[in-house]
Design an enzyme around this catalytic site. Structure first.
Site, PDB file in Angstrom:
ATOM      1  N   PHE A 168     -16.708  -8.188   5.155  1.00  0.00           N
ATOM      2  CA  PHE A 168     -16.338  -8.307   3.743  1.00  0.00           C
ATOM      3  C   PHE A 168     -14.884  -8.749   3.667  1.00  0.00           C
TER       4      PHE A 168
ATOM      5  N   ARG B 229     -16.146   3.512  -1.054  1.00  0.00           N
ATOM      6  CA  ARG B 229     -15.211   4.648  -1.162  1.00  0.00           C
ATOM      7  C   ARG B 229     -15.978   5.960  -1.295  1.00  0.00           C
TER       8      ARG B 229
ATOM      9  N   ARG C 242      -9.136  30.068  24.517  1.00  0.00           N
ATOM     10  CA  ARG C 242      -7.812  29.921  25.130  1.00  0.00           C
ATOM     11  C   ARG C 242      -7.023  31.229  25.054  1.00  0.00           C
TER      12      ARG C 242
ATOM     13  N   LEU D  30      -4.770  23.011  19.833  1.00  0.00           N
ATOM     14  CA  LEU D  30      -5.116  22.723  21.234  1.00  0.00           C
ATOM     15  C   LEU D  30      -3.893  22.546  22.130  1.00  0.00           C
TER      16      LEU D  30
ATOM     17  N   GLU E 190      -9.648   0.572   1.879  1.00  0.00           N
ATOM     18  CA  GLU E 190     -10.447   0.882   0.677  1.00  0.00           C
ATOM     19  C   GLU E 190      -9.569   1.463  -0.433  1.00  0.00           C
TER      20      GLU E 190
ATOM     21  N   THR F  50      -5.205   2.451  -0.830  1.00  0.00           N
ATOM     22  CA  THR F  50      -4.345   3.418  -0.142  1.00  0.00           C
ATOM     23  C   THR F  50      -4.312   4.743  -0.912  1.00  0.00           C
TER      24      THR F  50
ATOM     25  N   PHE G 226       0.574   0.347 -12.028  1.00  0.00           N
ATOM     26  CA  PHE G 226       0.620  -0.543 -10.860  1.00  0.00           C
ATOM     27  C   PHE G 226       1.683  -1.624 -11.010  1.00  0.00           C
TER      28      PHE G 226
HETATM   29  P1  TGC Z   1      -7.577  -4.090 -13.196  1.00  0.00           P
HETATM   30  O1  TGC Z   1      -6.883  -4.788 -14.305  1.00  0.00           O
HETATM   31  O2  TGC Z   1      -7.528  -2.595 -13.126  1.00  0.00           O
HETATM   32  O3  TGC Z   1      -9.127  -4.490 -13.174  1.00  0.00           O
HETATM   33  C1  TGC Z   1      -9.521  -5.864 -13.151  1.00  0.00           C
HETATM   34  C2  TGC Z   1     -10.936  -5.942 -13.686  1.00  0.00           C
HETATM   35  O4  TGC Z   1     -11.838  -5.220 -12.841  1.00  0.00           O
HETATM   36  C3  TGC Z   1     -12.489  -4.173 -13.577  1.00  0.00           C
HETATM   37  N1  TGC Z   1     -12.625  -3.032 -12.676  1.00  0.00           N
HETATM   38  C4  TGC Z   1     -13.780  -2.681 -12.140  1.00  0.00           C
HETATM   39  N2  TGC Z   1     -15.019  -3.172 -12.249  1.00  0.00           N
HETATM   40  C5  TGC Z   1     -15.998  -2.592 -11.535  1.00  0.00           C
HETATM   41  N3  TGC Z   1     -15.763  -1.566 -10.707  1.00  0.00           N
HETATM   42  C6  TGC Z   1     -14.529  -1.051 -10.550  1.00  0.00           C
HETATM   43  N4  TGC Z   1     -14.297  -0.073  -9.692  1.00  0.00           N
HETATM   44  C7  TGC Z   1     -13.466  -1.595 -11.286  1.00  0.00           C
HETATM   45  N5  TGC Z   1     -12.140  -1.352 -11.367  1.00  0.00           N
HETATM   46  C8  TGC Z   1     -11.644  -2.250 -12.233  1.00  0.00           C
HETATM   47  C9  TGC Z   1     -11.570  -3.909 -14.739  1.00  0.00           C
HETATM   48  O5  TGC Z   1     -12.268  -3.330 -15.817  1.00  0.00           O
HETATM   49  C10 TGC Z   1     -11.088  -5.302 -15.054  1.00  0.00           C
HETATM   50  O6  TGC Z   1     -12.110  -6.008 -15.730  1.00  0.00           O
HETATM   51  P2  TGC Z   1     -11.771  -7.073 -16.878  1.00  0.00           P
HETATM   52  O7  TGC Z   1     -13.104  -7.512 -17.350  1.00  0.00           O
HETATM   53  O8  TGC Z   1     -10.967  -6.297 -17.885  1.00  0.00           O
HETATM   54  O9  TGC Z   1     -10.972  -8.153 -16.199  1.00  0.00           O
HETATM   55  O10 TGC Z   1      -7.086  -4.748 -11.832  1.00  0.00           O
HETATM   56  P3  TGC Z   1      -5.665  -4.735 -11.135  1.00  0.00           P
HETATM   57  O11 TGC Z   1      -5.391  -6.124 -10.652  1.00  0.00           O
HETATM   58  O12 TGC Z   1      -4.633  -4.075 -11.995  1.00  0.00           O
HETATM   59  O13 TGC Z   1      -5.899  -3.847  -9.825  1.00  0.00           O
HETATM   60  C11 TGC Z   1      -6.349  -2.562  -9.923  1.00  0.00           C
HETATM   61  C12 TGC Z   1      -6.376  -1.850  -8.547  1.00  0.00           C
HETATM   62  C13 TGC Z   1      -4.989  -1.748  -7.960  1.00  0.00           C
HETATM   63  C14 TGC Z   1      -6.903  -0.466  -8.825  1.00  0.00           C
HETATM   64  C15 TGC Z   1      -7.340  -2.529  -7.584  1.00  0.00           C
HETATM   65  O14 TGC Z   1      -7.074  -3.844  -7.444  1.00  0.00           O
HETATM   66  C16 TGC Z   1      -7.478  -1.800  -6.278  1.00  0.00           C
HETATM   67  O15 TGC Z   1      -8.372  -0.966  -6.153  1.00  0.00           O
HETATM   68  N6  TGC Z   1      -6.655  -2.109  -5.199  1.00  0.00           N
HETATM   69  C17 TGC Z   1      -6.894  -1.597  -3.876  1.00  0.00           C
HETATM   70  C18 TGC Z   1      -7.471  -2.706  -3.018  1.00  0.00           C
HETATM   71  C19 TGC Z   1      -8.532  -2.226  -2.092  1.00  0.00           C
HETATM   72  O16 TGC Z   1      -9.088  -1.142  -2.229  1.00  0.00           O
HETATM   73  N7  TGC Z   1      -8.884  -3.059  -1.135  1.00  0.00           N
HETATM   74  C20 TGC Z   1      -9.938  -2.731  -0.247  1.00  0.00           C
HETATM   75  C21 TGC Z   1     -10.304  -3.910   0.613  1.00  0.00           C
HETATM   76  S1  TGC Z   1     -11.849  -3.684   1.463  1.00  0.00           S
HETATM   77  C22 TGC Z   1     -11.517  -2.566   2.652  1.00  0.00           C
HETATM   78  O17 TGC Z   1     -10.497  -1.999   2.772  1.00  0.00           O
HETATM   79  C23 TGC Z   1     -12.641  -2.311   3.564  1.00  0.00           C
HETATM   80  S2  TGC Z   1     -12.309  -1.178   4.818  1.00  0.00           S
HETATM   81  C24 TGC Z   1     -13.891  -1.042   5.330  1.00  0.00           C
HETATM   82  C25 TGC Z   1     -14.140  -0.104   6.405  1.00  0.00           C
HETATM   83  O18 TGC Z   1     -13.861  -0.434   7.569  1.00  0.00           O
HETATM   84  O19 TGC Z   1     -14.747   0.985   6.098  1.00  0.00           O
HETATM   85  P1  FAD Z   2       0.203  -3.026   0.773  1.00  0.00           P
HETATM   86  O1  FAD Z   2      -0.643  -3.337  -0.417  1.00  0.00           O
HETATM   87  O2  FAD Z   2       1.254  -3.997   1.160  1.00  0.00           O
HETATM   88  O3  FAD Z   2       0.860  -1.599   0.557  1.00  0.00           O
HETATM   89  C1  FAD Z   2       1.961  -1.133   1.336  1.00  0.00           C
HETATM   90  C2  FAD Z   2       2.426   0.204   0.736  1.00  0.00           C
HETATM   91  O4  FAD Z   2       2.853  -0.008  -0.621  1.00  0.00           O
HETATM   92  C3  FAD Z   2       1.286   1.230   0.667  1.00  0.00           C
HETATM   93  O5  FAD Z   2       1.806   2.501   0.951  1.00  0.00           O
HETATM   94  C4  FAD Z   2       0.851   1.170  -0.784  1.00  0.00           C
HETATM   95  O6  FAD Z   2       0.280   2.403  -1.240  1.00  0.00           O
HETATM   96  C5  FAD Z   2       2.157   0.882  -1.487  1.00  0.00           C
HETATM   97  N1  FAD Z   2       1.966   0.230  -2.789  1.00  0.00           N
HETATM   98  C6  FAD Z   2       1.352  -0.953  -3.056  1.00  0.00           C
HETATM   99  N2  FAD Z   2       1.345  -1.206  -4.367  1.00  0.00           N
HETATM  100  C7  FAD Z   2       1.976  -0.165  -4.960  1.00  0.00           C
HETATM  101  C8  FAD Z   2       2.277   0.180  -6.318  1.00  0.00           C
HETATM  102  N3  FAD Z   2       1.922  -0.610  -7.342  1.00  0.00           N
HETATM  103  N4  FAD Z   2       2.955   1.312  -6.567  1.00  0.00           N
HETATM  104  C9  FAD Z   2       3.300   2.143  -5.535  1.00  0.00           C
HETATM  105  N5  FAD Z   2       3.056   1.887  -4.244  1.00  0.00           N
HETATM  106  C10 FAD Z   2       2.390   0.748  -3.961  1.00  0.00           C
HETATM  107  N6  FAD Z   2      -9.789  -5.281   3.840  1.00  0.00           N
HETATM  108  C11 FAD Z   2     -10.917  -6.011   3.562  1.00  0.00           C
HETATM  109  O7  FAD Z   2     -10.940  -6.806   2.629  1.00  0.00           O
HETATM  110  N7  FAD Z   2     -12.034  -5.880   4.347  1.00  0.00           N
HETATM  111  C12 FAD Z   2     -12.087  -5.044   5.414  1.00  0.00           C
HETATM  112  O8  FAD Z   2     -13.112  -4.931   6.084  1.00  0.00           O
HETATM  113  C13 FAD Z   2     -10.924  -4.266   5.721  1.00  0.00           C
HETATM  114  N8  FAD Z   2     -10.903  -3.483   6.841  1.00  0.00           N
HETATM  115  C14 FAD Z   2      -9.727  -2.886   7.225  1.00  0.00           C
HETATM  116  C15 FAD Z   2      -9.646  -2.229   8.454  1.00  0.00           C
HETATM  117  C16 FAD Z   2      -8.449  -1.663   8.871  1.00  0.00           C
HETATM  118  C17 FAD Z   2      -8.351  -1.009  10.204  1.00  0.00           C
HETATM  119  C18 FAD Z   2      -7.313  -1.698   8.021  1.00  0.00           C
HETATM  120  C19 FAD Z   2      -6.019  -1.073   8.426  1.00  0.00           C
HETATM  121  C20 FAD Z   2      -7.385  -2.344   6.800  1.00  0.00           C
HETATM  122  C21 FAD Z   2      -8.581  -2.959   6.392  1.00  0.00           C
HETATM  123  N9  FAD Z   2      -8.646  -3.694   5.192  1.00  0.00           N
HETATM  124  C22 FAD Z   2      -9.779  -4.427   4.896  1.00  0.00           C
HETATM  125  C23 FAD Z   2      -7.450  -3.906   4.388  1.00  0.00           C
HETATM  126  C24 FAD Z   2      -7.079  -2.707   3.525  1.00  0.00           C
HETATM  127  O9  FAD Z   2      -7.923  -2.582   2.426  1.00  0.00           O
HETATM  128  C25 FAD Z   2      -5.611  -2.877   3.109  1.00  0.00           C
HETATM  129  O10 FAD Z   2      -4.829  -2.624   4.272  1.00  0.00           O
HETATM  130  C26 FAD Z   2      -5.211  -1.944   1.993  1.00  0.00           C
HETATM  131  O11 FAD Z   2      -5.893  -2.265   0.791  1.00  0.00           O
HETATM  132  C27 FAD Z   2      -3.693  -1.953   1.736  1.00  0.00           C
HETATM  133  O12 FAD Z   2      -3.188  -3.253   1.694  1.00  0.00           O
HETATM  134  P2  FAD Z   2      -1.899  -3.644   2.600  1.00  0.00           P
HETATM  135  O13 FAD Z   2      -2.180  -3.210   3.992  1.00  0.00           O
HETATM  136  O14 FAD Z   2      -1.616  -5.065   2.344  1.00  0.00           O
HETATM  137  O15 FAD Z   2      -0.743  -2.729   2.042  1.00  0.00           O
END
Ligand code: TGC
Ligand code: FAD
Length: 392
Positions: free
Chosen positions: A136, A251, A276, A346, A371, A373, A391
């Site tokens: 993804f 999540r 232990r 440990l 997923e 932070t 944000f």
């Molecule tokens: P924001 O303005 O809040 O929202 C934009 C639009 O999205 C809608 N929305 C949702 N819709 C469905 N489900 C949700 N959970 C939704 N949350 C928001 C929202 O209503 C809005 O819609 P519209 O129609 O008004 O445009 O967006 P923002 O740009 O301010 O960002 C919000 C924020 C920071 C919460 C979001 O972008 C976020 O969650 N950031 C964290 C990024 C993240 O989690 N990345 C994960 C990457 S994948 C990964 O890490 C996989 S690891 C896998 C593994 O190994 O297990």
């Molecule tokens: P940044 O966004 O640069 O954040 C750095 C620091 O700033 C963090 O502490 C954060 O909390 C803080 N910060 C950011 N914005 C704000 C704010 N507005 N206010 C206060 N603090 C803030 N992504 C995918 O798409 N697919 C995957 O399969 C996937 N797998 C992953 C596997 C691993 C092992 C790791 C480490 C990451 C993976 N990710 C994946 C990416 C992951 O989702 C991102 O690392 C995560 O969303 C954070 O983004 P970043 O690392 O760029 O940190």
């Protein structure tokens, strides 16, 4: 590594709330982890290799698409079963759970929820059986917590879409057969595309030197003028809400999964503390070690109840994004703290690969970041309760 003697803590008799099906699913996953993950995982983690040998076993216990309907090859289970499977797998290793989370919630879910019937039939059965593996791509080098700023983009070239850009930190990327990739169209709207290995201009270099999730393969996705067939666009939903909808599901699984890692650390520390002996008595008989163990089981129990209630809400289609955020944040933070305390119980042995604690602890440093932070989930709760987005 020591033999796996794991006994699951269940202080508030959560078992009484589980259905017979939940218990069957749990027992199957638990015994598979003991048999097929525990004996090999430390070696793979030390070598920083993904154990491809466990893919078929993951499929057999229903870890790929637990809640995807059986007609598409999924297990057709409820959300609590999905959570339980993630908990049991992460009890073995967070990296293995990552592989299952990505395949289920970040690859199969978007194809199921946003894909066409042809796409569902083409990909889902193979993804459920593990014949095909997926990844993804949302995060980019300059856009992690704020994915809406992504620069990966595609242009409509009439008979195909031309994709350019790069994704970073992508779990499963180095071996994935397909990637669900999020990219902007010419109007700047985010869409999902299914990109297949072998498409010209698509490469997936591996990310090395990780001290965390060493048994999970992580990599980049690079798109250099990749010609993607138009039928590979996911038509059912677009905008940032489309990938965020997938993250809700992943999540949720992590909120359960982290409990598994914590349970393993607690169980290991409890057993060690009873055996232990220092100053002529077991360290478990000292107040300081009891404080650690008592606090661990209290926090694990609270997390179990939170995950179970969230599962009920998910089953009823009532779980909100903010509730899922709270559970992911709380339970991963809990697991990380339990791992750190358990490692201390440990003593020196806690830093070795003889016991699973240090591996869990290092893994959880990724789980607390990916997923969304720890900070971002706090801000999601903050926005939900106050009505103000902090944000930007
Ligand atoms: P924001 O303005 O809040 O929202 C934009 C639009 O999205 C809608 N929305 C949702 N819709 C469905 N489900 C949700 N959970 C939704 N949350 C928001 C929202 O209503 C809005 O819609 P519209 O129609 O008004 O445009 O967006 P923002 O740009 O301010 O960002 C919000 C924020 C920071 C919460 C979001 O972008 C976020 O969650 N950031 C964290 C990024 C993240 O989690 N990345 C994960 C990457 S994948 C990964 O890490 C996989 S690891 C896998 C593994 O190994 O297990
Ligand atoms: P940044 O966004 O640069 O954040 C750095 C620091 O700033 C963090 O502490 C954060 O909390 C803080 N910060 C950011 N914005 C704000 C704010 N507005 N206010 C206060 N603090 C803030 N992504 C995918 O798409 N697919 C995957 O399969 C996937 N797998 C992953 C596997 C691993 C092992 C790791 C480490 C990451 C993976 N990710 C994946 C990416 C992951 O989702 C991102 O690392 C995560 O969303 C954070 O983004 P970043 O690392 O760029 O940190």
């Amino acid at each position: 590594m020591k033999p796996d003697l794991f006994e699951a803590p269940d202080y508030f008799r959560l078992d009484d709330l589980l259905s017979e099906e939940h218990k069957l699913v749990r027992d199957a996953a638990r015994s598979w982890v003991k048999r097929s993950v525990s004996p090999i995982i430390e070696g793979y983690a030390q070598r920083a290799e993904f154990p491809t040998e466990i893919i078929s076993g993951l499929a057999e216990i229903g870890a790929f698409g637990p809640y995807i309907p059986a007609e598409y090859g999924g297990a057709g289970l409820d959300q609590i079963s999905y959570g339980i499977i993630m908990q049991e797998i992460e009890r073995g290793d967070s990296g293995v759970r990552s592989t299952a989370s990505v395949q289920s919630s970040l690859v199969m879910y978007p194809i199921y929820a946003y894909g066409t019937e042809e796409q569902r039939k083409k990909y889902l059965p193979k993804l459920a059986s593990g014949e095909m593996m997926g990844c993804f791509g949302l995060t980019e080098p300059d856009h992690g917590s704020n994915p809406s700023g992504m620069v990966t983009n595609f242009k409509d070239k009439g008979d195909h879409l031309l994709l350019n850009g790069a994704k970073l930190w992508i779990s499963n990327a180095p071996f994935a057969d397909v990637a669900v990739v999020w990219a902007k169209n010419e109007e700047g709207r985010i869409h999902g595309l299914i990109v297949e290995r072998g498409m010209e201009g698509f490469s997936t270099p591996e990310t090395h030197n990780k001290w965390s999730l060493r048994a999970s393969a992580t990599g980049e996705l690079i798109f250099d003028n990749v010609r993607v067939p138009k039928e590979n666009l996911l038509p059912g939903k677009n905008g940032l809400g489309a990938p965020l909808g997938c993250l809700d599901s992943a999540r949720y699984g992590i909120a359960w999964g982290a409990i598994g890692a914590a349970m393993d650390c607690y169980d290991t520390a409890l057993r060690y503390a009873k055996e232990r002996v220092q100053f002529d008595k077991p360290i478990a008989a000292t107040q300081l070690q009891q404080k650690k163990l008592a606090e661990m089981i209290t926090e694990i129990t609270k997390a179990q109840l939170l995950a179970y209630r969230l599962g009920q809400l998910k089953n009823e289609g009532k779980a909100t994004t903010a509730q899922i955020s709270m559970a992911k944040r709380n339970n991963v933070d809990m697991a990380l703290k339990v791992a750190r305390e358990a490692r201390q119980v440990l003593g020196g042995m806690g830093i070795t690969g003889e016991y699973p604690i240090m591996r869990h602890m290092m893994n959880l440093e990724s789980v607390v970041t990916y997923e969304g932070t720890h900070d971002i989930h706090l801000l999601i709760t903050g926005a939900d309760i106050t009505g103000f987005q902090a944000f930007k």
